[in-house]
Enzyme design. Sequence first.
Site, short mmCIF file in Angstrom:
data_model
loop_
_atom_site.label_atom_id
_atom_site.label_comp_id
_atom_site.label_asym_id
_atom_site.label_seq_id
_atom_site.Cartn_x
_atom_site.Cartn_y
_atom_site.Cartn_z
N ARG A 100 -0.47 -3.54 -7.22
CA ARG A 100 -0.34 -3.49 -5.73
C ARG A 100 -2.13 -4.28 -6.39
O ARG A 100 -2.86 -4.26 -7.57
CB ARG A 100 -1.56 -2.07 -5.98
CG ARG A 100 -2.51 -2.23 -5.04
CD ARG A 100 -2.68 -0.77 -4.23
NE ARG A 100 -1.73 -0.25 -3.57
CZ ARG A 100 -1.77 0.96 -3.26
NH1 ARG A 100 -2.46 1.88 -2.55
NH2 ARG A 100 -1.05 1.52 -2.14
N HIS A 127 3.17 -4.17 2.73
CA HIS A 127 3.62 -3.67 1.76
C HIS A 127 4.74 -2.80 2.62
O HIS A 127 4.92 -2.05 3.02
CB HIS A 127 2.57 -2.24 2.46
CG HIS A 127 2.37 -1.19 1.41
ND1 HIS A 127 2.55 -0.61 0.37
CD2 HIS A 127 1.21 0.45 2.16
CE1 HIS A 127 2.79 0.31 0.02
NE2 HIS A 127 1.36 0.59 0.65
N GLN A 130 6.59 0.47 1.75
CA GLN A 130 6.20 1.64 2.83
C GLN A 130 6.82 1.30 3.60
O GLN A 130 7.22 2.50 4.21
CB GLN A 130 4.69 1.11 3.26
CG GLN A 130 4.11 1.96 3.70
CD GLN A 130 3.51 3.49 3.72
OE1 GLN A 130 3.22 3.81 2.63
NE2 GLN A 130 3.94 4.13 4.20
N ASP A 214 -2.47 3.43 11.11
CA ASP A 214 -2.99 3.37 9.23
C ASP A 214 -4.38 3.33 9.54
O ASP A 214 -4.94 3.61 10.71
CB ASP A 214 -2.39 2.46 8.89
CG ASP A 214 -2.96 2.00 7.60
OD1 ASP A 214 -3.76 2.58 6.94
OD2 ASP A 214 -2.52 0.89 6.98
N CYS A 250 0.99 6.12 7.33
CA CYS A 250 1.51 5.47 5.71
C CYS A 250 0.85 6.82 4.67
O CYS A 250 1.02 7.16 3.27
CB CYS A 250 1.41 5.12 5.64
SG CYS A 250 -0.27 3.71 5.62
N ARG A 278 8.83 7.88 0.10
CA ARG A 278 8.76 6.71 -0.71
C ARG A 278 9.27 6.78 -2.26
O ARG A 278 9.73 5.84 -2.75
CB ARG A 278 7.04 6.38 -0.80
CG ARG A 278 6.14 6.60 0.24
CD ARG A 278 6.14 4.69 0.60
NE ARG A 278 5.69 4.55 -1.23
CZ ARG A 278 4.41 3.89 -0.81
NH1 ARG A 278 3.57 4.29 -0.06
NH2 ARG A 278 4.15 2.63 -1.69
N1 NVA Z 1 -3.86 -0.81 5.37
C1 NVA Z 1 -3.96 0.50 4.03
C2 NVA Z 1 -2.61 0.60 3.51
C3 NVA Z 1 -3.49 2.06 2.44
C4 NVA Z 1 -1.45 2.58 2.31
C5 NVA Z 1 -5.00 -0.67 2.64
O1 NVA Z 1 -4.46 -1.93 2.58
O2 NVA Z 1 -5.80 0.13 2.49
N1 CP Z 2 0.39 4.44 1.97
C1 CP Z 2 0.36 4.15 0.36
O1 CP Z 2 0.27 3.14 -0.20
O2 CP Z 2 -0.47 5.10 -0.49
P1 CP Z 2 -1.31 4.68 -1.25
O3 CP Z 2 -2.44 4.33 -1.23
O4 CP Z 2 -2.45 5.59 -2.15
O5 CP Z 2 -0.79 4.56 -3.11
#
Ligand code: NVA
Ligand code: CP
Length: 292
Positions: A100, A127, A130, A214, A250, A278
């Site tokens: 990540r 993502h 997801q 989101d 999500c 997930r």
């Molecule tokens: N769009 C959000 C998704 C979190 C799972 C982010 O990137 O923070």
């Molecule tokens: N939806 C998702 O990726 O959640 P986290 O940021 O908690 O991993």
Amino acid sequence: MKHVLDIDDLSAEEIETLYELTDQIKADPGAFDDSLANESLVMLFAKPSTRTRISFESGMTELGGHAIYFSKEHSQIARGESLRDTATVLSRYAGGIMARLFDHETLLELADGADGPVINGLTNKLHPCQALADGYTLRENGLDDGPLAYIGDGNNVAHSLMQLCATLDIPCRIGTPDGFEPDQEIQDRVAGADVMVTNDPVKAVAGARAVYTDVFVSMGDDESKRSAFEGFQVTPELMAETDDAAFMHCLPAHRGEEVSAAVMDGENSIVYDQAENRKHVQKAILQTVYET
Ligand code: NVA
Ligand code: CP
């Protein structure tokens, strides 16, 4: 399937095969409890996480393998070691890497240096894990004929959902404020598919089988953008524009911001099943990429 960096790495057939394996894993997890015995997964994180971290770790455990949390901040990457050297060395210790990161380019650099599979656990751009779990959730609930309406920021989650819908032929409607549309590059990639982008949330949800949102401010985004999203909260009034659509998110959710509590906690919300999936889908991803 080597890496899972981008939904466009997968064909519709590969996603269907992945979902069939997910069905098997979800129905009988014990049948897979040593399928990745002695395998390790390095989980490199440059951003916070709840679901991605824990679902990959518990998923790897349930497959008989082991996951290692690796914080970028506490690694030698933070002191200037190259991604390529890091990936090369990690590949000598572990069969796969899940990462990540902020820049998508950084993930591509990591994947380039790795001998084994690299899985995208979220970048600023995409993502895919997801979206793959979301597609499975739509299918499991008989909602995969669409349309899927996504309301909010044209961000990483929106991008991967658009790509998934285009690949699986699910009509997709994206409703964002002016200036927060999905990247043109992603819009170009799905040109030809039944994907509509609009600045009108009511138009976006018309006829939707599921309404998805989101956070308005993603990890690393400037907080000041929040004010642009007035009128884009998923409320009971917006849901009433649909014919009893399901609600998806999500997560993490901010009640009162992108979604009202009444919708988030309402009877059409499938967000926790979505989050659970997930793990099931990622176990199928792990099983698949470690095999190939
Ligand atoms: N769009 C959000 C998704 C979190 C799972 C982010 O990137 O923070
Ligand atoms: N939806 C998702 O990726 O959640 P986290 O940021 O908690 O991993």
